[in-house]
Design an enzyme around this catalytic site. Structure first.
Site, PDB file in Angstrom:
ATOM      1  CB  CYS A 149      -0.960   0.139   1.110  1.00 33.59           C
ATOM      2  SG  CYS A 149      -2.332  -0.604   1.211  1.00 33.59           S
ATOM      3  CG  MET A 152      -6.145  -1.254   0.309  1.00 32.46           C
ATOM      4  SD  MET A 152      -6.836  -3.363   0.189  1.00 32.46           S
ATOM      5  CE  MET A 152      -6.467  -4.190   2.011  1.00 32.46           C
ATOM      6  CG  ASP A 187      -8.788  -7.571  23.731  1.00 29.63           C
ATOM      7  OD1 ASP A 187      -8.809  -7.932  23.666  1.00 29.63           O
ATOM      8  OD2 ASP A 187      -8.515  -5.992  23.091  1.00 29.63           O
TER       9      ASP A 187
END
Lengths: 160, 160, 160, 160, 160, 160
Positions: free
Chosen positions: A77, A112, A127
């Site tokens: 990227c 992206m 998480d």
């Protein structure tokens, strides 16, 4: 479709594609994803959505910060100057839907960056719920729409 | 299951949970995910898997590096010393299956590191195929198994 | 007091002090600071403290993440394994008081990690209020207490 | 003053504000801060300011590098292209005064970059003196002046 | 010598080698390198070595910080807890000799950390002299000695 | 040649040089380096260059990613928007030759980015071969050519 992957050269070697010749234009990308867990866990996330409840805020902030880290994470990227990022979370039923919108005025698109924001917001939710639901799943991380650049607007086809 | 999220305190504030009192033990986590694209694109990825073809290698390396960046990305994760990481990619039919295995000897588990490796390997594949298949989807990012620590071994239930 | 700075050698060169010979022990450090702004701005921060209001959560998360980045920011700090971090914000009158508590089991103390958490939480508040109060000030960033290690407990003297 | 915080939306969610429509212009920001310690410690810092003495240089370099890390630390800051950074340290009496000047040609101001440079230079001084003065304090981290952009020049009012 | 590279598996895939079974021991590595430039440039670097002259200090600090960033840069390196780093620079004749010494108590050696410190200190010197000597060269970046671990002490053979 | 180093001010303090007044122009830099090892090791690297062999790909990817991290590593480098990066590796005889080409459209040159890509690709090769050849050496890290900017084209003189 081209005849090969743009990110590898004729000999197969990875490269950061040269965009020097492209014009900077305003571009937007929208990506989405969904964390599938249980209704009980979604209730906990929402309860923590009460005053001072930081669970959803933590995921939003993680997603925004991750958009900025995209070129550090995704090897090929380009580093680009983001001009706006939002991450929306909708917690309902047994899932949290994640939507990221990223804007820039640069030589390449920001899909992206939008996908990375979605993925890291999703990981952050993973998480936070893993102690109560280790079996949660991050699903359907994908681009919904992108605007700007030579290619113009692309909208996700209904059948994919 | 606890009665609330461990990552927020009684007042709802986000925190990095105190694990000072836990013993360092050997731990392993395995996570998986899948990039769904087209058979044509998978063929391109594999062709680039020929001599000097870096497409899959780039995703593997990105996944391994991302495992190490987990505490930079997921706000409430503890920084821990990883003792081993592998990322396997299986490109078949119209999809690439991603499996990450992470090991440590530390005070907390490494499922977030394994999930992060899978997610970033998946984002890297997204990046490499997006010019030919902008509609690719990263799906089913989830923990399959974890070992070690007080909780012992956890294996994903069949029905989730 | 020693006769010189520990972080430079006899010739004046900067170094990361060798702590190889020290034993890992449980250590805690508490640091504080205060953002001075106006009562009007504190009201805005608190209002945003209502359901889904992310202003204070963003600063808490930024502080926790910054504690983990300390060795990347402060050149001569050792990279260490943090075992717990909390950042508390108390918004009252015309100021927000910031308190960070950091724990580890390692060879060096964590006062720099606690100070970094306070400073970056403060900078994040600065960022959020700067459009309405560009004159806000981050004051009194200091260590209040530290425990553990050979030096034992240190508490800030009343007259400093 | 606006009616709310720009960094949270109507629903209270954190966001990186969209600046796509703003013009890139030359901008400068100056921020200051002060590390208060003892005359004895300042003497040590200055002595280390002799040939090969790296104490003050280490803080200057840390401040400059931190300016570049601002978007990694402050969650809602835009990543921008800095075109110049200086960090000046004046060690006199019982304190070290820190001044950072940051320049850019971009769509947003650089006061956060200047404040971050000051804060991290201050933390680095804290780190270097903490063995001899654990009670040192970083005070008065604030913007002094900014130029450029639609708002033009802002100078800190005398009474704040 | 083994029969293959440890960092790729039987199928050729990159991996972070599993060191879970190894014991943490005290380890040291020393690496060196040299920046070759002109006598005139070395004179400038040394003149800037006078009071407040930050040229060499900047390179030392960059090298120390880079040692800590090694696992972020070298894909298959383990993240480990460094317990001491020094970077020495000797500017004489037409070159600057760089020596880095890194210590840890961990499961793997620190030669990559020492090499990274040397390389980045060298790059930083390159950066500082490039306006006056664009033809400078960083040469001979290599390990001189390492101690600790199962392999014991290794010293560079005279003929390499 | 100027009369002093551009990266330190009249008083000797390090600074990031102000390039606000410079025009963005297309710029390219090419840097090279060489890892000297043994013919046996080069054979291993090439064998791993067979299908799915990731050794050289890992170094290429590490070099490309490092180019993007240059301003994080080299203290006084400006953060700039890279528009293209390639890293070529030629493994022959007892050495691997590394060539990095970096492009941008910005206010400063990209020779540091090209040098950093070479150095980190070289460190990554060092890492992969160190178990079989701890005595490998990274040599001749230097700029070959740069184009663009006010200075125009610079080509390395034959005698350096």
């Amino acid at each position: 479709m081209g005849e090969g992957l743009t990110h590898v050269d004729a000999g197969g070697a990875a490269r950061m594609v040269d965009v020097t010749g492209k014009e900077p234009t305003a571009r937007t990308a929208v990506a989405t994803g969904v964390l599938r867990t249980t209704a009980e866990v979604v209730e906990l996330l929402r309860r923590d959505g009460l005053p001072k409840g930081d669970a959803l805020a933590t995921a939003r902030v993680a997603g925004i910060m991750a958009a900025k880290r995209t070129p550090d994470l995704v090897p090929l990227c380009h580093p680009i100057a983001l001009s706006g990022v939002t991450v929306d979370l909708a917690a309902e039923g047994a899932e949290v839907r994640i939507t990221a919108t990223v804007r820039t005025t640069d030589r390449t698109g920001v899909e992206m960056e939008a996908l990375t924001a979605v993925a890291v917001a999703g990981l952050t939710l993973h998480d936070m719920v893993k102690a109560v639901d280790p079996a949660a799943v991050l699903d359907a991380v994908r681009v919904e729409r992108k605007d700007g650049g030579k290619a113009g607007t692309w909208t996700r086809p209904q059948d994919r």
